[in-house]
Design a protein around this motif. Structure first.
Motif, PDB file in Angstrom:
ATOM      1  N   GLN A 127       0.825  -1.203   0.000  1.00  0.00           N
ATOM      2  CA  GLN A 127       0.000   0.000   0.000  1.00  0.00           C
ATOM      3  C   GLN A 127       0.859   1.253   0.000  1.00  0.00           C
ATOM      4  OE1 GLN A 127      -2.472  -1.974   3.245  1.00  0.00           O
ATOM      5  NE2 GLN A 127      -3.934  -0.519   2.431  1.00  0.00           N
ATOM      6  N   ARG A 128       1.986   1.177   0.695  1.00  0.00           N
ATOM      7  CA  ARG A 128       2.911   2.308   0.686  1.00  0.00           C
ATOM      8  C   ARG A 128       3.408   2.572  -0.736  1.00  0.00           C
ATOM      9  NH1 ARG A 128       8.436   2.369   1.153  1.00  0.00           N
ATOM     10  NH2 ARG A 128       9.422   4.067   2.270  1.00  0.00           N
ATOM     11  N   GLN A 129       3.746   1.496  -1.453  1.00  0.00           N
ATOM     12  CA  GLN A 129       4.244   1.663  -2.820  1.00  0.00           C
ATOM     13  C   GLN A 129       3.196   2.321  -3.707  1.00  0.00           C
ATOM     14  OE1 GLN A 129       7.535   0.623  -3.750  1.00  0.00           O
ATOM     15  NE2 GLN A 129       7.026   1.959  -5.451  1.00  0.00           N
ATOM     16  N   VAL A 130       1.929   1.980  -3.508  1.00  0.00           N
ATOM     17  CA  VAL A 130       0.862   2.611  -4.292  1.00  0.00           C
ATOM     18  C   VAL A 130       0.880   4.116  -4.078  1.00  0.00           C
ATOM     19  CG1 VAL A 130      -1.629   2.829  -4.535  1.00  0.00           C
ATOM     20  CG2 VAL A 130      -0.612   0.575  -4.344  1.00  0.00           C
ATOM     21  N   SER A 131       1.020   4.537  -2.815  1.00  0.00           N
ATOM     22  CA  SER A 131       1.054   5.972  -2.530  1.00  0.00           C
ATOM     23  C   SER A 131       2.289   6.621  -3.142  1.00  0.00           C
ATOM     24  CB  SER A 131       1.071   6.217  -1.023  1.00  0.00           C
ATOM     25  OG  SER A 131      -0.028   5.625  -0.418  1.00  0.00           O
ATOM     26  N   LEU A 132       3.430   5.967  -3.022  1.00  0.00           N
ATOM     27  CA  LEU A 132       4.661   6.514  -3.606  1.00  0.00           C
ATOM     28  C   LEU A 132       4.493   6.739  -5.101  1.00  0.00           C
ATOM     29  CD1 LEU A 132       7.683   4.581  -2.064  1.00  0.00           C
ATOM     30  CD2 LEU A 132       6.844   6.843  -1.527  1.00  0.00           C
ATOM     31  N   ASP A 133       3.950   5.704  -5.773  1.00  0.00           N
ATOM     32  CA  ASP A 133       3.776   5.826  -7.212  1.00  0.00           C
ATOM     33  C   ASP A 133       2.806   6.953  -7.543  1.00  0.00           C
ATOM     34  OD1 ASP A 133       3.946   2.219  -7.880  1.00  0.00           O
ATOM     35  OD2 ASP A 133       5.488   3.727  -7.486  1.00  0.00           O
ATOM     36  N   MET A 134       1.775   7.100  -6.681  1.00  0.00           N
ATOM     37  CA  MET A 134       0.786   8.136  -6.944  1.00  0.00           C
ATOM     38  C   MET A 134       1.417   9.528  -6.958  1.00  0.00           C
ATOM     39  SD  MET A 134      -2.529   9.086  -4.648  1.00  0.00           S
ATOM     40  CE  MET A 134      -1.546   9.609  -3.262  1.00  0.00           C
TER      41      MET A 134
ATOM     42  N   GLN B 235       1.217  14.118 -14.064  1.00  0.00           N
ATOM     43  CA  GLN B 235      -0.132  13.635 -14.269  1.00  0.00           C
ATOM     44  C   GLN B 235      -1.098  14.465 -13.437  1.00  0.00           C
ATOM     45  OE1 GLN B 235      -1.141   9.738 -12.740  1.00  0.00           O
ATOM     46  NE2 GLN B 235      -2.144   9.152 -14.651  1.00  0.00           N
ATOM     47  N   ASP B 236      -2.318  14.585 -13.912  1.00  0.00           N
ATOM     48  CA  ASP B 236      -3.355  15.295 -13.214  1.00  0.00           C
ATOM     49  C   ASP B 236      -3.695  14.547 -11.924  1.00  0.00           C
ATOM     50  OD1 ASP B 236      -6.780  14.964 -13.494  1.00  0.00           O
ATOM     51  OD2 ASP B 236      -5.814  16.811 -12.804  1.00  0.00           O
ATOM     52  N   ALA B 237      -3.907  15.299 -10.845  1.00  0.00           N
ATOM     53  CA  ALA B 237      -4.099  14.673  -9.536  1.00  0.00           C
ATOM     54  C   ALA B 237      -5.270  13.712  -9.537  1.00  0.00           C
ATOM     55  CB  ALA B 237      -4.301  15.749  -8.472  1.00  0.00           C
ATOM     56  N   LYS B 238      -6.356  14.108 -10.199  1.00  0.00           N
ATOM     57  CA  LYS B 238      -7.548  13.267 -10.187  1.00  0.00           C
ATOM     58  C   LYS B 238      -7.247  11.916 -10.833  1.00  0.00           C
ATOM     59  CE  LYS B 238     -12.435  13.674 -10.774  1.00  0.00           C
ATOM     60  NZ  LYS B 238     -13.337  13.923 -11.820  1.00  0.00           N
ATOM     61  N   ALA B 239      -6.548  11.951 -11.974  1.00  0.00           N
ATOM     62  CA  ALA B 239      -6.241  10.707 -12.671  1.00  0.00           C
ATOM     63  C   ALA B 239      -5.308   9.835 -11.833  1.00  0.00           C
ATOM     64  CB  ALA B 239      -5.595  11.032 -14.024  1.00  0.00           C
ATOM     65  N   SER B 240      -4.329  10.483 -11.206  1.00  0.00           N
ATOM     66  CA  SER B 240      -3.391   9.706 -10.406  1.00  0.00           C
ATOM     67  C   SER B 240      -4.087   9.063  -9.221  1.00  0.00           C
ATOM     68  CB  SER B 240      -2.249  10.611  -9.927  1.00  0.00           C
ATOM     69  OG  SER B 240      -1.217   9.837  -9.396  1.00  0.00           O
ATOM     70  N   LEU B 241      -4.997   9.813  -8.584  1.00  0.00           N
ATOM     71  CA  LEU B 241      -5.768   9.280  -7.465  1.00  0.00           C
ATOM     72  C   LEU B 241      -6.582   8.077  -7.910  1.00  0.00           C
ATOM     73  CD1 LEU B 241      -7.232  12.271  -5.483  1.00  0.00           C
ATOM     74  CD2 LEU B 241      -6.111  10.280  -4.536  1.00  0.00           C
ATOM     75  N   ALA B 242      -7.212   8.219  -9.071  1.00  0.00           N
ATOM     76  CA  ALA B 242      -8.057   7.120  -9.554  1.00  0.00           C
ATOM     77  C   ALA B 242      -7.228   5.863  -9.748  1.00  0.00           C
ATOM     78  CB  ALA B 242      -8.732   7.536 -10.859  1.00  0.00           C
ATOM     79  N   GLU B 243      -6.041   6.029 -10.342  1.00  0.00           N
ATOM     80  CA  GLU B 243      -5.201   4.861 -10.578  1.00  0.00           C
ATOM     81  C   GLU B 243      -4.725   4.261  -9.257  1.00  0.00           C
ATOM     82  OE1 GLU B 243      -2.279   5.599 -13.554  1.00  0.00           O
ATOM     83  OE2 GLU B 243      -1.171   3.765 -13.071  1.00  0.00           O
ATOM     84  N   ALA B 244      -4.332   5.125  -8.319  1.00  0.00           N
ATOM     85  CA  ALA B 244      -3.876   4.616  -7.020  1.00  0.00           C
ATOM     86  C   ALA B 244      -5.002   3.875  -6.318  1.00  0.00           C
ATOM     87  CB  ALA B 244      -3.371   5.780  -6.170  1.00  0.00           C
ATOM     88  N   ALA B 245      -6.207   4.468  -6.376  1.00  0.00           N
ATOM     89  CA  ALA B 245      -7.339   3.836  -5.704  1.00  0.00           C
ATOM     90  C   ALA B 245      -7.599   2.461  -6.293  1.00  0.00           C
ATOM     91  CB  ALA B 245      -8.577   4.720  -5.830  1.00  0.00           C
ATOM     92  N   LYS B 246      -7.508   2.381  -7.609  1.00  0.00           N
ATOM     93  CA  LYS B 246      -7.739   1.098  -8.266  1.00  0.00           C
ATOM     94  C   LYS B 246      -6.714   0.064  -7.786  1.00  0.00           C
ATOM     95  CE  LYS B 246      -6.748   0.239 -12.522  1.00  0.00           C
ATOM     96  NZ  LYS B 246      -6.516   0.086 -13.909  1.00  0.00           N
ATOM     97  N   ASN B 247      -5.426   0.475  -7.781  1.00  0.00           N
ATOM     98  CA  ASN B 247      -4.388  -0.469  -7.373  1.00  0.00           C
ATOM     99  C   ASN B 247      -4.545  -0.896  -5.923  1.00  0.00           C
ATOM    100  OD1 ASN B 247      -3.207  -0.337  -9.872  1.00  0.00           O
ATOM    101  ND2 ASN B 247      -1.824   1.317  -9.321  1.00  0.00           N
ATOM    102  N   GLU B 248      -4.865   0.103  -5.057  1.00  0.00           N
ATOM    103  CA  GLU B 248      -4.967  -0.243  -3.647  1.00  0.00           C
ATOM    104  C   GLU B 248      -6.203  -1.092  -3.389  1.00  0.00           C
ATOM    105  OE1 GLU B 248      -4.053   2.959  -1.110  1.00  0.00           O
ATOM    106  OE2 GLU B 248      -4.282   1.779   0.726  1.00  0.00           O
ATOM    107  N   GLN B 249      -7.286  -0.789  -4.101  1.00  0.00           N
ATOM    108  CA  GLN B 249      -8.479  -1.616  -3.932  1.00  0.00           C
ATOM    109  C   GLN B 249      -8.189  -3.056  -4.315  1.00  0.00           C
ATOM    110  OE1 GLN B 249     -11.604  -0.259  -2.722  1.00  0.00           O
ATOM    111  NE2 GLN B 249     -11.718  -2.452  -2.339  1.00  0.00           N
ATOM    112  N   ALA B 250      -7.373  -3.257  -5.343  1.00  0.00           N
ATOM    113  CA  ALA B 250      -7.011  -4.621  -5.744  1.00  0.00           C
ATOM    114  C   ALA B 250      -6.278  -5.333  -4.612  1.00  0.00           C
ATOM    115  CB  ALA B 250      -6.146  -4.591  -7.008  1.00  0.00           C
ATOM    116  N   ILE B 251      -5.410  -4.593  -3.933  1.00  0.00           N
ATOM    117  CA  ILE B 251      -4.683  -5.188  -2.801  1.00  0.00           C
ATOM    118  C   ILE B 251      -5.664  -5.574  -1.707  1.00  0.00           C
ATOM    119  CG2 ILE B 251      -2.975  -4.777  -1.001  1.00  0.00           C
ATOM    120  CD1 ILE B 251      -1.630  -2.801  -2.860  1.00  0.00           C
TER     121      ILE B 251
END
Lengths: 419, 274, 308
Positions: A380-387, A396-412
Motif C-alpha cells: 500500500q505504501r508503494q501505491v502511494s509513492l507511485d501516486m 499527471q493530473d491529480a484526479k487521474a493519479s488518485l483514480a489509478e492509485a485507488a484502483k491499485n490499492e483496492q485490488a490489494i
C-alpha cells in the motif's frame, strides 16, 4: 575430617541447587528490528525483567528493518524464530493469517482492561474480538521546526504555525534559493517515503473533508473531491509555492538535520536522531489545523505479540515478559530512552508530560489520531509513492493519479479480504 | 611496441588519457575526502577537507561491527578461494590429462552450468539452506561458490599445455596420480592459479545478493551487506556512509598496489583463455 | 605415444598394461567424485527445482500446488513485468556498446603510450576492484541536487540547470547504469590491451611500408584480429548488465526499482517477489524467464559475431 565431609556435602548441595535452578530456567527469544534507541531500551527492560524473574532468560535478537519481515517469515515455518515478537501494527493481518502469533491470553490480558487503560488506537489490534498484540509505546506525528531559521526569516520561534495557512506562509518566508533559482534551504521537507504519505492520507485528506477508507476498511474512498484537494495541496507545495523539493538532500530528515529545512513533519521516532542536533535549536508543535479548526493525526505503533511457538513453561514465561513490556514501568523507560509515548493513558497524561515542550504536542495529538488498518503495508505504501511520483515527475493530473492509485490499492484490499 | 615518435598529437592524446584516468578516480577521491570531513563540512565539496579528522573512522570502527564484517569477508573469500584453487584444478587436470569414457559428458555437463545464472539458483539454494539448517551460517554463505565452471575451464586450458611426457616421466618414477597432479602439474601452471585465486577472491569479497539473502544475524554479514545495512540505518549521514564505503574499499586497493603486476597478468590470462 | 608404450609393455605382460590403464581411469573418477557430487547438488538439482517451483504456487508457508503455466500467464499479463523486461534490455543495450566503445578507445590509445603506461593503466583499472554496493552509495551522493551533489554543482557552476538524475523516470536508469559501466571499464581495457599486444608487429610494419593510413589499419587489421577478444567481452559484459542488481538495490533504497519502476531490472523483481512477498513459485517463474533471456542473448551474440 568432619569439616571436610561438611564442606563436601555443602558443595554437593549447592551444586545440586545450582543445577536444579538451571534446569528450571526457561529461555525465551525476543525479536525486534534494529533501531539503536529501541535496542538500548529493550536491553534495559530485559535486565530489569530478568532481575525480577531469575528463572527466565530472554534472548534479544534484532534485524535491519528491511529484512525484518523476511526473517520472521523464513524462521517461523522452519520451527525457529521468536517466542515474543515485536511487529509493526500494520502487519497484524499478515501475521495472523500466517498463524505466526496467537491471541493474547485473557487471564493476563483481559480485553476490558486493555480498552480501559490503553489508548483507543490500540483497537486496531482486535480481530474477531481478540487482541493479538499490545504496544509499549505509540507514536504520532508532529511539526518540527528550526528556530534559528524562523528567527532569520522574521518569524517568532515561540509561536509556530497553527493553521495550514500560517504553515504555508512560514514555509514561503523560510525558503532560500540562489541567484539561478536553485534551492538552498527549503521551507518544508517533502518526503512521501517518510511520513508525508501518512500526513496526506490521515490528516490532509480528513481536513479537506474526506476519508481514506470505508468504516469496515474494505473499500478505498480517497478518490474523491477531498482527495483531489488534499493531493493538490501537497503537490502544490513543490509545484506552485516552491517551498520544498522531493529529493532535496536525498531525505527530508537529512535536510532538517543539516539545517537546510525550516520545517519537517515527522514522528516521535525521530526524536532520538534529532536530539543529536547541535548546530541549531528546534521545537515541535502540533500538526497545523485546517481553517475550520479540524485536526487529525496519524498514530502508529509497534506491538509485542506472543508467537504460536511457545507452550507450557515457555508460554508462561512469554506471558510474564509481555505483561512486563506493557507495564507502566516499561513504558516510562521507553519514553525516557526512545522518546515514544506510553500506550497507557495514565502513564502518558501526567502533568509533567503534558507540559513537556517536546512530548506535549505529540501527546495531545493522540486524542484525535487515527491508526490506519493496513493489510499489506509495504504494497500500500508503494501505491502511494507511485501516486505522488506520477503527479510530480510525470505531471499527471491529480484526479487521474488518485483514480489509478485507488484502483491499485483496492485490488490489494480485495485480494486480501477475499481470501 | 615499435618506437614512438613524440608528436604534439600524441602528447595531447597522452594528456587526455591521463586526465581521463584521474577522472575515473574521482568517485574514490571524494569518498576518501568525505570520510575525513566533519559532518558540518560534508556539504562543502572541496576535495581537500578544510579540517581533516579521523573521527568518522573512530566512530564507525568503535562498535566493532565493521571489523567483524571485514573478518567475515576475508575469511569466507579465503576459504572459497582455496576450495576453488584446489577443486577447479583437480577437475581441470582430470579433464585435460585423462582419457576415459564419459569424459566428454562430464565436460559438457560442467560447461552447461556456465549458462545457468546464479540468480536462478538463489531460490532453490535458499530452500536447501533452510531445510538443512544452513541459513544464517558461514557455510550457508560459502557453499554455492566452492567450485565454479569458469575456474575449471581456465585450469583445463592451462593443463592442456603441459606436455604429456612430463607426467609419463613422473609415472615411471613411481609417483602416484595425485602426487603427479600436485607436485608435477600444479607448479607448472602457477600463473593460472594466481589468476584464478585473484578472481575468486575478488568475486567473493564483493558478492552481495546471496549473502544478503542467506544471513540473518548482523554478526555474519559480509562487508558489502554490512555496509548496505549500515548506510540505510544511518539515515543518510553521508560522512559515515562514505567512511564505511572507504573501509570496504581500502583492503582491495592496498592489495592491488602491492600485487598489481600479478593481478593484471591474471586478468589478461583469464581473458585470453576465456 | 602413450598407447604405443603401453602396447610394448603389453608384450611383456598383457594383464599389467590393461590394469595400468584401468588404474588411471579409477584415479580420474576418484578425482571427479566430490566435484560431480557438488555440481549435481549445487547446480543441477537446484536448476531442476527452480523449473519445478515455477509451475507451482508455493509461498513458503503452505505446500506447493501444481498450477501449470499460470505463473507465466500472470507474468506476461503484468505491465510491470514488461516495464522490467524493457529496463533489463536497456541496461544491456546501453551498457555494452558504451562500455566497449570507451574501453577500446582507451586501450587503443594507451597501447601507444610508453611513458607512465603502467600508472595510467592502473588509474583505469582501480575501479574494477571496488565493491559495487559501496560505490553505489558514493554515486548516489554524487547525483543529489545542489548543494550536496557533485554533478549538479558542476552543472550549475557552468550555468546549466540542475538535473534530477535518480528522481527522474527517464534519467534514473542511465544514472544507475553509470557506476556499473565505470567499474567494468578497467577490466575491459586490460583485456583489450592484451589482445592488441598479441597482434604481431610485423602486420603493422608491412602495412606502414605499403603506406596504409592509420584508420585503415584499424579497420582492416586490428579489429578483425581482435575478434575473439571482442566476442569474449561482448558476451561477458552483456551477461553482467542483464544481471545488474547491487547498484539498483543500493541507489534506490527508499523506493526500490523506482521511481515508478524506471530502474527495476529483472533480478530486483525476482528478489522482491521471493523475499519481500514470499511468492516463491511466482519468483521461480521469473528466474526461468531470466535464464531464457540470458541464454538467448548469449547464443544470439555468439552466432552473430562468429559468422561475420
Amino acid at each position: 575430617m568432619r569439616v571436610f565431609r561438611c564442606m563436601l556435602v555443602g558443595l554437593l548441595l549447592s551444586f545440586g541447587a545450582m543445577t536444579a535452578a538451571r534446569a528450571q530456567t526457561v529461555e525465551i527469544e525476543y525479536w525486534q528490528y534494529v533501531f539503536e534507541a529501541r535496542i538500548k531500551a529493550m536491553d534495559e527492560l530485559i535486565k530489569r525483567f530478568q532481575a525480577a524473574n531469575p528463572t527466565i532468560k530472554v534472548k534479544h535478537t534484532t534485524f535491519p528493518y528491511a529484512d525484518y519481515q523476511t526473517k520472521i517469515a523464513a524462521a517461523m515455518p522452519a520451527g525457529q524464530g521468536p517466542d515474543v515478537v515485536q511487529l509493526f501494527y500494520g502487519w497484524l493481518d499478515n501475521f495472523v493469517a500466517a498463524k505466526f502469533i496467537q491471541p493474547l491470553p485473557h487471564d493476563v490480558f483481559p480485553p476490558a482492561m486493555i480498552e480501559k487503560e490503553f489508548y483507543g488506537i490500540v483497537s486496531a489490534m482486535k480481530r474477531n474480538g481478540e487482541y493479538y498484540g499490545l504496544p509499549t509505546a505509540v507514536r504520532s506525528l508532529g511539526l518540527f521546526y528550526n528556530k534559528n531559521l524562523f528567527k532569520e526569516a522574521g518569524l517568532d520561534p515561540a509561536n509556530p504555525p497553527k493553521t495550514l495557512d500560517q504553515f504555508l506562509d512560514a514555509a514561503k518566508k523560510t525558503t532560500k534559493r540562489d541567484a539561478s533559482g536553485n534551492l538552498l534551504s527549503e521551507g518544508v521537507t517533502l518526503d512521501f517515503p517518510g511520513q508525508d504519505y501518512h500526513w496526506w492520507r490521515e490528516v490532509l485528506l480528513r481536513q479537506m473533508g474526506g476519508a481514506p477508507y470505508s468504516a469496515d476498511n474494505r473499500k478505498v474512498t480517497y478518490d474523491s473531491e477531498a482527495g483531489v484537494r488534499a493531493l493538490n495541496y501537497y503537490a502544490d507545495l513543490q509545484r506552485v509555492h516552491k517551498v520544498g523539493q522531493v529529493g532535496f538532500m536525498d531525505e527530508g530528515q537529512a535536510a532538517f538535520r543539516a539545517g537546510r529545512a525550516a520545517m519537517t513533519i515527522d514522528g516521535t521516532f525521530r526524536l532520538g536522531s534529532f536530539g543529536g542536533i547541535k548546530s541549531f535549536e528546534w521545537g515541535v508543535t502540533e500538526l497545523p489545523a485546517s481553517a475550520d479548526g479540524t485536526r487529525s493525526n496519524f498514530a502508529s505503533y509497534w506491538v509485542n505479540a506472543i508467537t504460536t511457538r511457545p507452550t507450557g513453561a515457555k508460554l508462561d514465561a512469554a506471558k510474564k515478559f509481555l505483561a512486563y513490556l506493557t507495564s507502566p514501568e516499561a513504558m516510562q523507560v521507553w519514553l525516557d530512552t526512545v522518546g515514544e509515548l506510553p500506550a497507557r493513558k495514565a502513564v502518558a497524561e501526567t502533568p509533567q508530560n503534558l507540559s513537556h515542550p517536546i512530548y506535549a504536542p505529540f501527546l495531545k495529538a493522540l486524542a484525535y489520531s487515527q491508526a490506519t488498518v493496513f493489510v499489506d503495508e509495504s504494497a500500500q505504501r508503494q501505491v502511494s509513492l507511485d501516486m505522488i511520483n506520477r503527479v510530480l515527475i510525470q505531471n499527471q493530473d491529480a484526479k487521474a493519479s488518485l483514480a489509478e492509485a485507488a484502483k491499485n490499492e483496492q485490488a490489494i484490499l480485495d485480494r486480501f479480504y477475499k481470501k | 611496441m615499435a618506437a614512438i615518435r613524440i608528436t604534439p598529437g600524441r602528447t595531447i592524446v597522452w594528456l587526455l588519457l591521463l586526465l581521463g584516468g584521474i577522472a575515473m578516480l574521482t568517485p574514490l577521491l571524494f569518498m576518501f575526502s568525505t570520510s575525513l570531513k566533519d559532518s558540518a563540512d560534508v556539504y562543502d565539496l572541496r576535495l581537500i577537507p578544510a579540517a581533516p579528522t579521523l573521527d568518522n573512522y573512530a566512530k564507525v570502527l568503535s562498535d566493532g561491527r565493521f571489523l567483524r564484517w571485514l573478518a567475515n569477508s576475508f575469511g569466507i573469500a579465503t576459504l572459497v578461494t582455496i576450495s576453488n584453487v584446489f577443486f577447479d584444478s583437480l577437475v581441470g587436470y582430470t579433464l585435460a590429462k585423462y582419457r576415459f569414457r564419459g569424459r566428454y559428458v562430464v565436460f559438457l555437463a560442467i560447461l552447461s552450468t556456465l549458462m545457468i545464472p546464479t540468480e536462478m539458483l538463489v531460490i532453490p539454494w535458499y530452500v536447501m539452506a533452510r531445510n538443512f539448517g544452513w541459513l544464517d551460517t558461514y557455510w550457508g554463505i560459502m557453499f554455492p561458490g566452492m567450485m565454479t565452471a569458469f575456474g575449471t575451464f581456465l585450469m583445463k586450458q592451462f593443463f592442456e599445455t603441459i606436455p604429456d611426457d612430463f607426467l609419463e616421466a613422473a609415472r615411471v618414477d613411481g609417483l602416484n596420480e595425485f602426487a603427479i597432479f600436485w607436485r608435477v602439474a600444479m607448479p607448472l601452471v602457477t600463473p593460472a592459479l594466481s589468476a584464478l585465486a585473484i578472481f575468486t577472491f575478488l568475486g567473493n569479497w564483493t558478492a552481495f545478493i546471496w549473502p544478503l539473502i542467506v544471513t540473518t544475524s548482523k554478526e555474519l554479514y559480509t562487508l558489502p551487506v554490512g555496509l548496505s545495512s549500515f548506510a540505510v540505518e544511518q539515515a543518510i549521514q553521508w560522512e559515515l556512509i562514505m567512511t564505511g564505503a572507504a573501509l570496504a574499499t581500502l583492503p582491495t586497493l592496498a592489495v592491488f598496489l602491492v600485487l598489481q603486476r600479478y593481478i593484471v597478468r591474471g586478468v589478461v590470462l583469464a581473458g585470453l583463455k576465456g | 605415444m602413450n598407447a604405443s608404450s603401453s602396447r610394448v609393455e603389453a608384450g611383456t605382460g598383457a594383464r599389467f598394461a590393461f590394469s595400468l590403464r584401468q588404474k588411471q581411469v579409477v584415479w580420474a573418477w576418484t578425482f571427479l567424485a566430490v566435484p560431480i557430487l557438488f555440481y549435481a547438488l549445487i547446480r543441477f538439482y537446484p536448476t531442476a527445482e527452480a523449473f519445478y517451483l515455477s509451475v507451482t504456487n508455493w509461498n513458503l508457508l503452505s505446500k506447493p500446488d501444481f498450477i501449470g503455466l499460470s505463473n507465466f500467464e500472470r507474468l506476461f499479463a503484468d505491465p510491470v513485468f514488461w516495464k522490467v523486461f524493457r529496463n533489463t534490455v536497456l541496461y544491456l543495450a546501453i551498457g555494452t556498446p558504451v562500455s566497449l566503445l570507451l574501453s577500446f578507445t582507451i586501450a587503443y590509445h594507451l597501447d601507444h603510450v610508453r611513458f607512465m603506461h603502467g600508472f595510467i593503466r592502473a588509474l583505469y583499472f582501480l575501479p574494477f576492484l571496488t565493491t559495487a554496493a559501496a560505490m553505489a552509495w558514493v554515486w548516489r551522493w554524487f547525483y543529489q541536487p545542489v548543494p550536496i551533489g557533485f554533478f549538479n554543482d558542476v552543472l550549475v557552476g557552468f550555468g546549466l540547470s540542475q538535473q534530477p538524475f535518480l528522481r527522474s523516470t527517464t534519467q534514473a536508469l542511465p544514472s544507475v547504469l553509470a557506476p556499473a559501466i565505470w567499474a567494468g571499464l578497467g577490466f575491459q581495457v586490460v583485456i583489450f590491451l592484451a589482445g592488441l599486444r598479441a597482434i604481431p608487429a610485423t602486420y603493422y610494419e608491412a602495412a606502414r611500408i605499403d603506406g596504409v593510413s592509420d584508420l585503415t589499419i584499424l579497420r582492416r587489421i586490428t579489429l578483425p584480429l581482435l575478434k575473439p577478444t571482442i566476442i569474449f567481452l561482448v558476451v561477458f559484459s552483456s551477461i553482467g548488465f542483464l544481471r545488474i542488481f547491487d547498484q539498483v538495490y543500493n541507489m534506490t533504497s527508499g523506493d526500490p526499482g523506482g521511481p515508478l519502476n524506471a530502474t527495476k531490472p529483472l533480478v530486483l523483481m525476482i528478489y522482491q517477489t521471493a523475499f519481500s512477498s514470499f511468492q516463491m513459485g511466482y519468483a521461480a517463474a521469473q528466474t526461468v524467464v531470466l535464464f531464457i533471456v540470458l541464454l538467448a542473448v548469449s547464443l544470439l551474440q555468439l552466432r552473430l559475431l562468429r559468422d561475420r
